[in-house]
Design an enzyme around this catalytic site. Structure first.
Site, PDB file in Angstrom:
ATOM      1  N   ASN A 163       0.726  -7.707-102.232  1.00  0.00           N
ATOM      2  CA  ASN A 163       1.025  -7.429-103.649  1.00  0.00           C
ATOM      3  C   ASN A 163       2.471  -7.722-104.026  1.00  0.00           C
ATOM      4  O   ASN A 163       2.910  -7.355-105.116  1.00  0.00           O
ATOM      5  CB  ASN A 163       0.730  -5.949-103.949  1.00  0.00           C
ATOM      6  CG  ASN A 163      -0.730  -5.618-103.743  1.00  0.00           C
ATOM      7  OD1 ASN A 163      -1.590  -6.383-104.171  1.00  0.00           O
ATOM      8  ND2 ASN A 163      -1.012  -4.520-103.056  1.00  0.00           N
ATOM      9  N   ASN A 218      27.563  -0.851 -99.202  1.00  0.00           N
ATOM     10  CA  ASN A 218      26.572   0.229 -99.180  1.00  0.00           C
ATOM     11  C   ASN A 218      25.462   0.038-100.209  1.00  0.00           C
ATOM     12  O   ASN A 218      24.339   0.501-100.001  1.00  0.00           O
ATOM     13  CB  ASN A 218      27.292   1.564 -99.422  1.00  0.00           C
ATOM     14  CG  ASN A 218      26.328   2.659 -99.819  1.00  0.00           C
ATOM     15  OD1 ASN A 218      25.626   3.218 -98.974  1.00  0.00           O
ATOM     16  ND2 ASN A 218      26.243   2.951-101.110  1.00  0.00           N
ATOM     17  N   ASN A 240       8.490  -1.582 -91.484  1.00  0.00           N
ATOM     18  CA  ASN A 240       7.874  -0.473 -92.209  1.00  0.00           C
ATOM     19  C   ASN A 240       6.851  -1.025 -93.184  1.00  0.00           C
ATOM     20  O   ASN A 240       7.157  -1.966 -93.923  1.00  0.00           O
ATOM     21  CB  ASN A 240       8.979   0.288 -92.973  1.00  0.00           C
ATOM     22  CG  ASN A 240       8.561   1.682 -93.329  1.00  0.00           C
ATOM     23  OD1 ASN A 240       7.534   2.181 -92.847  1.00  0.00           O
ATOM     24  ND2 ASN A 240       9.342   2.319 -94.170  1.00  0.00           N
ATOM     25  N   LYS A 271      17.567  -5.661 -94.371  1.00  0.00           N
ATOM     26  CA  LYS A 271      18.371  -4.783 -93.515  1.00  0.00           C
ATOM     27  C   LYS A 271      18.538  -5.371 -92.112  1.00  0.00           C
ATOM     28  O   LYS A 271      19.603  -5.259 -91.496  1.00  0.00           O
ATOM     29  CB  LYS A 271      17.743  -3.385 -93.448  1.00  0.00           C
ATOM     30  CG  LYS A 271      17.737  -2.648 -94.798  1.00  0.00           C
ATOM     31  CD  LYS A 271      19.134  -2.468 -95.342  1.00  0.00           C
ATOM     32  CE  LYS A 271      19.187  -1.598 -96.575  1.00  0.00           C
ATOM     33  NZ  LYS A 271      20.532  -1.492 -97.159  1.00  0.00           N
ATOM     34  N   TYR A 307      12.565  -5.210 -97.948  1.00  0.00           N
ATOM     35  CA  TYR A 307      13.677  -4.316 -97.593  1.00  0.00           C
ATOM     36  C   TYR A 307      14.053  -4.459 -96.112  1.00  0.00           C
ATOM     37  O   TYR A 307      15.228  -4.587 -95.756  1.00  0.00           O
ATOM     38  CB  TYR A 307      13.260  -2.881 -97.911  1.00  0.00           C
ATOM     39  CG  TYR A 307      14.301  -1.817 -97.648  1.00  0.00           C
ATOM     40  CD1 TYR A 307      15.369  -1.625 -98.521  1.00  0.00           C
ATOM     41  CD2 TYR A 307      14.202  -0.966 -96.538  1.00  0.00           C
ATOM     42  CE1 TYR A 307      16.310  -0.637 -98.302  1.00  0.00           C
ATOM     43  CE2 TYR A 307      15.141   0.026 -96.309  1.00  0.00           C
ATOM     44  CZ  TYR A 307      16.195   0.194 -97.190  1.00  0.00           C
ATOM     45  OH  TYR A 307      17.122   1.176 -96.967  1.00  0.00           O
ATOM     46  N   GLY A 345      24.774   9.379-104.109  1.00  0.00           N
ATOM     47  CA  GLY A 345      24.146   9.274-102.783  1.00  0.00           C
ATOM     48  C   GLY A 345      25.138   9.012-101.653  1.00  0.00           C
ATOM     49  O   GLY A 345      26.259   9.536-101.631  1.00  0.00           O
TER      50      GLY A 345
END
Ligand code: NAD
Length: 451
Positions: A303, A292, A351, A361, A357, A225
């Site tokens: 949940n 990274n 999000n 970030k 996550y 990736g």
């Protein structure tokens, strides 16, 4: 690598006709930097007038063999006249002299005729000053207005063209060449509508064909990736690379390290002894640290189990914090080192289903901002790169509708490639890029998400 079939179809002979007939947008196939290329700009560069523009003119012959000006008395830069002169591949407009609202019309006067004369994938850079650096409120307001203008311009540009605003501090003019080599070339293919500040910095790149020569780099999560592409790009630019990934990825990691003439280290960054192992593998120290490695474990908060929460926070945020501090404390990170943290635009926007996550970030962005002043005296820079939708295994796993929306909701109408993120990391890793620190560079095609 996962591919975007719509862009292939829309650019085929049959697809082009069909897409036009039903009124769908045709995203342009973006030009990207090819190994072996020498000049940042292959085409015509128009430079406006102004004090920062004069600085750019001094090194412009190293960027392209064809530069133009608006006046008819600039040596080696013929006057450019819309409709008569050749089309433009790159444009630099110096807005640093705009201090009153009445002067903003100069933006309209300059860009209106230029817009119709751009080649495909043209690059525009506007130069200005950071509003916070100006004492005069009207001047600060005018420079803020330039920011609004540049972001809208990014949304109006077509055919893969981009625009950025660079706010140049007094004394930072010497760093313009490195920044323009990036932002006026295909290396910044998937970046648009961004605003960055250049600060005073004493370092300079010696050899532009290998800007990272003699530098040692560590890239975490580099078996595949984005990380693999970063390792490849840093090696292309001359760095000695240490590739790190989890033991399960050892085979891919070692194969890539061998191809790049680098070293491989199979190690989980969340392991207790990770810092110690890194120190042992880096006896000569480290100049470039790229955090990274990252994971997603998506669930709505209702949940979200403790293990999903903890795994993401530990790998994405706490491990980079712990390792950075340990490598600073044990002297492995050398003075003038460059640190890059891989954030995400969802860290800026939030999000659904990603509280763990996005917290991790956003935490990285906060870490870069807070550490930058602490590391300044040692000449060390620390920045976050925030990718938008990038075509990788991570995004391939997304549900179809969400994936299509993520891909198209930006000014370039497509997802980026790992190379696009890697080029941004490679630029921030250059010695001269110490001019940028504590900032977030979005590589997202000017995504509407979190803008
Ligand atoms: P990927 O899943 O393809 O690659 C991540 C790599 O990190 C893998 O090789 C994995 O083995 C490694 N890794 C995971 N946990 C590790 C650990 N504990 N120790 C060492 N290595 C570990 O993901 P990608 O899409 O290439 O993403 C790379 C980074 O970019 C991540 O931080 C991700 O959050 C970020 N990002 C990606 C996108 C995107 O669109 N793909 C968008 C925004 C941000």
């Amino acid at each position: 690598m996962p591919s975007d079939r719509y862009i292939d179809f829309a650019n085929s002979d049959m697809g082009r006709r069909l897409v036009k007939a039903v009124g769908l947008p045709t995203p342009t196939r973006l030009e990207r930097w090819q190994a072996g290329r020498l000049r940042p700009i292959e085409g015509n560069l128009l430079i406006s007038s102004g004090p920062l523009a004069d600085q750019v003119r001094q090194f412009a012959p190293r960027l392209t063999d064809a530069q133009y000006s608006l006046d008819n008395d600039v040596p080696d830069a013929p006057q450019w006249v819309a409709g008569q002169s050749p089309r433009l591949k790159a444009v630099v407009f110096d807005a640093s002299g705009l201090h009153r609202a009445e002067q903003l019309v100069q933006l309209r006067d300059f860009f209106k005729p230029v817009l119709r004369e751009l080649e495909r994938c043209a690059r525009i850079v506007i130069l200005g000053h950071a509003p916070a650096s100006l004492d005069d409120p009207l001047a600060a307001s005018t420079q803020q207005a330039v920011e609004g203008f540049s972001r809208s311009l990014g949304k109006e540009l077509r055919d893969g063209s981009t625009v950025q605003l660079l706010q140049v501090a007094t004394g930072a003019e010497a760093q313009l060449e490195g920044a323009l080599r990036f932002f006026l070339s295909p290396k910044s293919a998937f970046i648009s509508g961004q605003v960055l500040q250049l600060e005073l910095n004493g370092n300079q790149v010696q050899d532009w064909s290998r800007p990272l020569a003699g530098r040692r780099a560590l890239v975490t999560g580099s078996a595949r990736g984005i990380g693999a592409s970063i390792a490849e790009t840093l090696a292309r630019d001359g760095a000695q690379v240490l590739l790190l990934d989890v033991p399960q990825a050892r085979a891919e990691l070692e194969a890539l390290a061998a191809r790049l003439g680098g070293q491989a280290l199979a190690l989980d960054i969340s392991a207790q002894d990770a810092a110690e192992q890194l120190r042992e593998h880096l006896p000569e120290g480290l100049d470039i640290l790229v955090h990274n490695a990252g994971i997603t474990r998506d669930k709505t908060l209702a949940n979200m189990t403790p293990d999903l929460w903890d795994a993401v926070l530990d790998i994405n945020l706490q491990a980079p914090q712990r390792l950075t501090q340990a490598l600073l404390d044990n002297g492995t990170l050398r003075s003038d080192a460059r640190i890059v943290l891989m954030a995400s635009i969802s860290g800026l926007a939030g999000n659904r289903g990603q509280t763990n996550y996005t917290a991790s970030k956003a935490g990285l962005i906060g870490y870069a901002r807070a550490m930058a002043p602490i590391l300044k005296d040692r000449g060390i820079s620390i920045n976050a790169v925030a990718p938008g939708f990038i075509e990788t295994h991570m995004t391939e796993k997304m549900p179809f509708a969400l994936r299509e929306a993520g891909r198209r909701m930006n000014s370039l109408g497509q997802g980026g490639l790992p190379q696009d993120v890697a080029e941004a990391v490679a630029w921030l890793s250059q010695s001269g890029s110490g001019a940028v620190s504590g900032q977030v560079l979005r590589v997202c095609g000017q995504s509407v998400i979190g803008a």
